[in-house]
Structures are given as structure tokens and as C-alpha cells.
Motif scaffolding. Structure first.
Motif, PDB file in Angstrom:
ATOM      1  N   ASN A  86       0.842  -1.195   0.000  1.00 20.42           N
ATOM      2  CA  ASN A  86       0.000   0.000   0.000  1.00 20.42           C
ATOM      3  C   ASN A  86       0.877   1.244   0.000  1.00 20.42           C
ATOM      4  OD1 ASN A  86      -2.446   1.385   0.034  1.00 20.42           O
ATOM      5  ND2 ASN A  86      -2.534   1.451   2.263  1.00 20.42           N
ATOM      6  N   ARG A  90      -2.971   3.530  -6.209  1.00 14.83           N
ATOM      7  CA  ARG A  90      -3.526   2.399  -6.962  1.00 14.83           C
ATOM      8  C   ARG A  90      -3.956   2.886  -8.340  1.00 14.83           C
ATOM      9  NH1 ARG A  90      -7.051  -0.989  -8.833  1.00 14.83           N
ATOM     10  NH2 ARG A  90      -8.720   0.563  -8.913  1.00 14.83           N
ATOM     11  N   ARG A  96      -5.050  -4.767  -6.226  1.00 17.85           N
ATOM     12  CA  ARG A  96      -4.336  -4.634  -4.951  1.00 17.85           C
ATOM     13  C   ARG A  96      -4.980  -5.516  -3.891  1.00 17.85           C
ATOM     14  NH1 ARG A  96      -2.731   1.139  -3.332  1.00 17.85           N
ATOM     15  NH2 ARG A  96      -0.850   0.463  -4.445  1.00 17.85           N
ATOM     16  N   ALA A  98      -4.008  -5.978   0.182  1.00 18.01           N
ATOM     17  CA  ALA A  98      -3.091  -5.427   1.178  1.00 18.01           C
ATOM     18  C   ALA A  98      -3.710  -5.487   2.562  1.00 18.01           C
ATOM     19  CB  ALA A  98      -2.744  -3.977   0.819  1.00 18.01           C
ATOM     20  N   ASP A 101      -4.890  -1.015   6.865  1.00 16.28           N
ATOM     21  CA  ASP A 101      -4.103  -0.191   7.778  1.00 16.28           C
ATOM     22  C   ASP A 101      -4.938   0.396   8.903  1.00 16.28           C
ATOM     23  OD1 ASP A 101      -1.312  -0.195   6.970  1.00 16.28           O
ATOM     24  OD2 ASP A 101      -1.974   0.712   5.107  1.00 16.28           O
ATOM     25  N   PRO A 258      -9.512  -2.174  -4.047  1.00 22.52           N
ATOM     26  CA  PRO A 258      -8.534  -3.023  -3.369  1.00 22.52           C
ATOM     27  C   PRO A 258      -9.214  -3.979  -2.393  1.00 22.52           C
ATOM     28  CG  PRO A 258      -8.521  -0.825  -2.418  1.00 22.52           C
ATOM     29  CD  PRO A 258      -9.423  -0.766  -3.619  1.00 22.52           C
ATOM     30  N   LEU A 260      -8.788  -5.367   1.164  1.00 21.12           N
ATOM     31  CA  LEU A 260      -8.058  -5.058   2.395  1.00 21.12           C
ATOM     32  C   LEU A 260      -8.320  -6.158   3.416  1.00 21.12           C
ATOM     33  CD1 LEU A 260      -8.696  -1.215   2.675  1.00 21.12           C
ATOM     34  CD2 LEU A 260      -6.767  -2.412   1.606  1.00 21.12           C
TER      35      LEU A 260
END
Length: 385
Positions: A86, A90, A96, A98, A101, A258, A260
Motif C-alpha cells: 500500500n 492504486r 491490490r 493489502a 491499515d 482493493p 483489504l
């Protein structure tokens, strides 16, 4: 007539110098073996950069993109790409997968706050291993909890690699209140922070508790004291990235959003082994819960051990922890169940007996209510085979 697909050639541009990278690569290769992939792992150019050679005739790439030049490199190959980090924006042409966070930041803050800490800081010098999102997510979690977070501000002296100027860090630490909980962005700054505290005779964890934003089997365990760390679902990230790449190589569209994946847990080691409570009796109660809850206990057991009324007990826990004694007992017990699922091969029935549940079904029901999934699925998704 069945369509015959030739073997796929996949490049993996992921550093294997830490546990996170090795777990990603291991999971991708395991998936690749099931599909007959040929993989090229972490090739480097003459400058030591992760780069795919010009003679390589590949079909897809899984990469941890950390710089503009690495982005240009993979974009120029005109192949399906899944980024497992990350650190860069993107783009529409890559997928993606990841770590979440925000979830990492909340987990780190809660771990430190649960130890009674009310002063927080973040140490994330610019070493090219993580984006600004990671420390900011921790700061946001601290702010959401009603506290302030002191952020380390890098200077020009910090620019020579990751070896941050010790004098700057010493001066920064000297300005911060104690006891202090510090979130270090990953194992490299965490280890360095522990070393600086040792040189400065700052006691860990009594004065400063250190928590790494990622775990590493070597760096976190050989440090003195050993460093607590957020354990990421890196095997799951690798497997999910490989699945996405397989679909893209077979003509599927590049996902627009993405994926996550939340971290697994905090691996608690000596660097955060502190209970900095203003109420000494509450600290004693929390130690009692940590000792007894893994095997099963109730609030009545706590009241039997400590001379306090039920109403006052509830009030004091709310004041110190913002949760009830029953919620704390459940949290500690479920965390222990989760550790047993990931760290042992014990069947669910044996874990139920060990943790004081009457039946495996009652454990499964409590586990699903707490984690949102079954014990078996939790183990399958989050642990390497």
C-alpha cells in the motif's frame, strides 16, 4: 472440447528479507503449484533492484510496489499485476490486496490502551518500507480514542538510509511523557527504538512500551527485550493475490477496488508487558483475569477474589478500560482460543476442554459471536498449512 491452457509464468517481485515477504511468496508458490505455474522469485538487476529480466516471457506479476520506478517497470511489461502493498497510488491497470491499515492502527492502539497507557507516540522514520498511511492510521485510532499521539518528525539527518540519527531520536524521547506507548511502523524501526532506549537507560516496558506494526520471526525475537508486534495475515494476502492474478490471466477484469485484509492479532512479548493503571487494584484484577480467563472464569470468580461490590467493580472497569469486567474476561478468553487455533494443531474439541467450554459446539458459538466466523474457518484462512 476442453480448452488446454499452457503453463503460466508468474513473476514475484516481493522481498524475502522479512517474515512478511517470505509468507507472501510461500502462499503464492503454494497456489501456483496447484495450477502448474512456473514462478520467478525476487529477481534483481545489476543495481540490486527487484526487476524482471528482459528475456523473461511471463503472463502475470505479483509485486510489492514501493517506488515510482518499480511502478514504471511493471507497467511497461503490459501484464496483469497484483500489488500486495500500500505504498504507491492504486492505478486502474493493477489490482491490490493489502493489509487493512485502519484495522492495524486500531488493533495497535487497543493493545497499548489495554495496558493502561494514556500517552502515545508513533515512530515511523522514512526508510522506504511503508507508506505514510500506516503511522497515520495509528494516530487516527489514538485520536478516536480521545488521546493525543506524538509523531516523530524526520530531519535531513535521517535521509541517509534507515539509520535514523540517534541524537534526534534521543531528543524526541526526552520530550515525551512516561509511561509511554510507542507504535513503531515495522520491525526495523522497532528494533532501533529498543536499541536507543537501551543506550539511554530507558526501561522497556516500564517507561516506554514498544509495539511493532508488523511481526518478524528474527528481528522481534532476538531483540532484548523481545518486541510485541501486530501479526499480519500475510499468507492470506499471498493466496488472495494469487487467486486474483489467476482470474486476470484468464481474461478476467482488473478489480477496481482493493481487497483489504485485517491483521490477525497482536503477538504480545516483553516490550509491552506492562499494566500502567492508575488504580493498582484494577491492575491486580487484570492480572487475575489474564491468569484465569484462558481456562474459563466468571465475574463471580473475580468478586470472590477481590473485596468490592458488583456495582463498584463495573464502574471502575468502565472508568479504566471503557468496558465491563465480563467483556474483558471474554476478550482475554477468546484471544487465547485464537492463539491456540493458530499456534497449535489441537482439534477444536481439545481446545474447548482446555478453555473451559462445556462442548465444542458452545465454543464454536461463542467464537462465531466474537470473531464472526467458525474456529475451523478462522484456522484455515489465517494459518499457513
Amino acid at each position: 472440447m476442453a480448452t488446454h491452457h499452457r503453463p503460466r509464468h508468474v513473476g514475484i517481485l516481493v522481498d524475502t528479507d522479512d517474515s512478511w515477504g517470505r509468507n507472501i511468496v510461500e502462499a503464492v508458490c503454494r497456489f501456483g503449484r496447484s495450477r502448474g505455474w512456473t514462478v520467478l522469485i525476487a529477481p534483481r538487476d545489476a543495481q540490486g533492484r527487484l526487476r524482471l529480466p528482459k528475456i523473461w516471457n511471463g503472463d502475470g506479476i505479483i509485486a510489492s510496489l514501493r517506488s515510482t520506478s518499480s511502478v514504471r517497470h511493471v507497467e511497461g511489461l503490459k501484464l496483469p499485476v497484483v500489488d500486495v502493498g500500500n505504498m504507491v497510488p492504486r492505478f486502474d491497470w493493477l489490482a491490490r490486496v493489502a493489509t487493512d491499515d485502519a484495522a492495524r492502527g486500531r488493533m495497535a492502539f487497543e493493545h497499548l490502551r489495554d495496558r493502561g497507557l494514556t500517552h502515545f507516540a508513533c515512530y515511523a522514520p522514512p526508510i522506504g518500507r511503508y507508506s505514510d498511511v500506516r503511522p497515520q492510521a495509528f494516530a487516527d485510532a489514538v485520536a478516536a480514542g480521545g488521546y493525543e499521539c506524538a509523531m516523530y518528525e524526520a530531519t535531513r539527518d535521517d535521509a541517509a538510509g534507515w539509520l535514523t540519527n540517534y541524537s534526534n531520536v534521543r531528543r524526541w524521547l526526552a520530550t515525551l511523557p512516561r509511561p509511554l506507548g510507542i507504535f513503531a511502523a515495522d520491525p526495523y524501526p522497532a528494533r532501533q527504538l529498543v536499541e536507543i532506549c537501551s543506550v539511554e537507560s530507558i526501561r522497556i516496558p516500564d517507561e516506554v512500551a514498544v509495539l511493532s506494526g508488523d511481526d518478524d520471526d528474527l528481528l522481534c525475537n532476538v531483540a532484548s527485550p523481545q518486541i510485541s508486534a501486530v501479526e499480519l495475515a500475510s499468507h492470506r494476502i499471498g493466496a488472495t493475490a494469487a487467486q486474483k492474478l489467476a482470474r486476470m490471466m484468464n481474461g478476467g477484469a482488473t478489480p477496481k477496488r482493493p481487497t483489504l485484509i485485517p491483521p490477525l492479532r497482536v503477538r504480545a512479548r516483553h516490550s509491552t508487558d506492562i499494566l500502567a493503571m492508575s488504580d493498582d487494584e484494577i491492575a491486580d484484577m487484570l492480572r487475575f483475569i489474564r491468569d484465569r480467563a484462558p481456562g474459563g472464569m466468571t465475574v463471580a470468580d473475580l468478586l470472590d477474589a477481590f473485596p468490592v461490590s458488583r456495582r463498584r467493580l463495573e464502574q471502575r472497569f468502565r472508568e479504566e478500560l471503557d468496558r465491563s469486567p465480563a467483556e474483558e474476561i471474554r476478550r482475554v478468553r477468546m484471544a487465547h482460543v485464537g492463539r491456540l487455533l493458530l499456534d497449535s494443531d489441537k482439534p477444536v474439541a481439545a481446545i474447548a476442554t482446555e478453555t473451559g467450554f462445556a462442548t465444542p459446539a458452545s465454543l464454536s458459538q461463542a467464537f462465531r459471536q466474537y470473531f464472526g466466523t467458525t474456529p475451523g474457518e478462522y484456522r484455515r484462512r489465517n494459518r499457513a498449512p
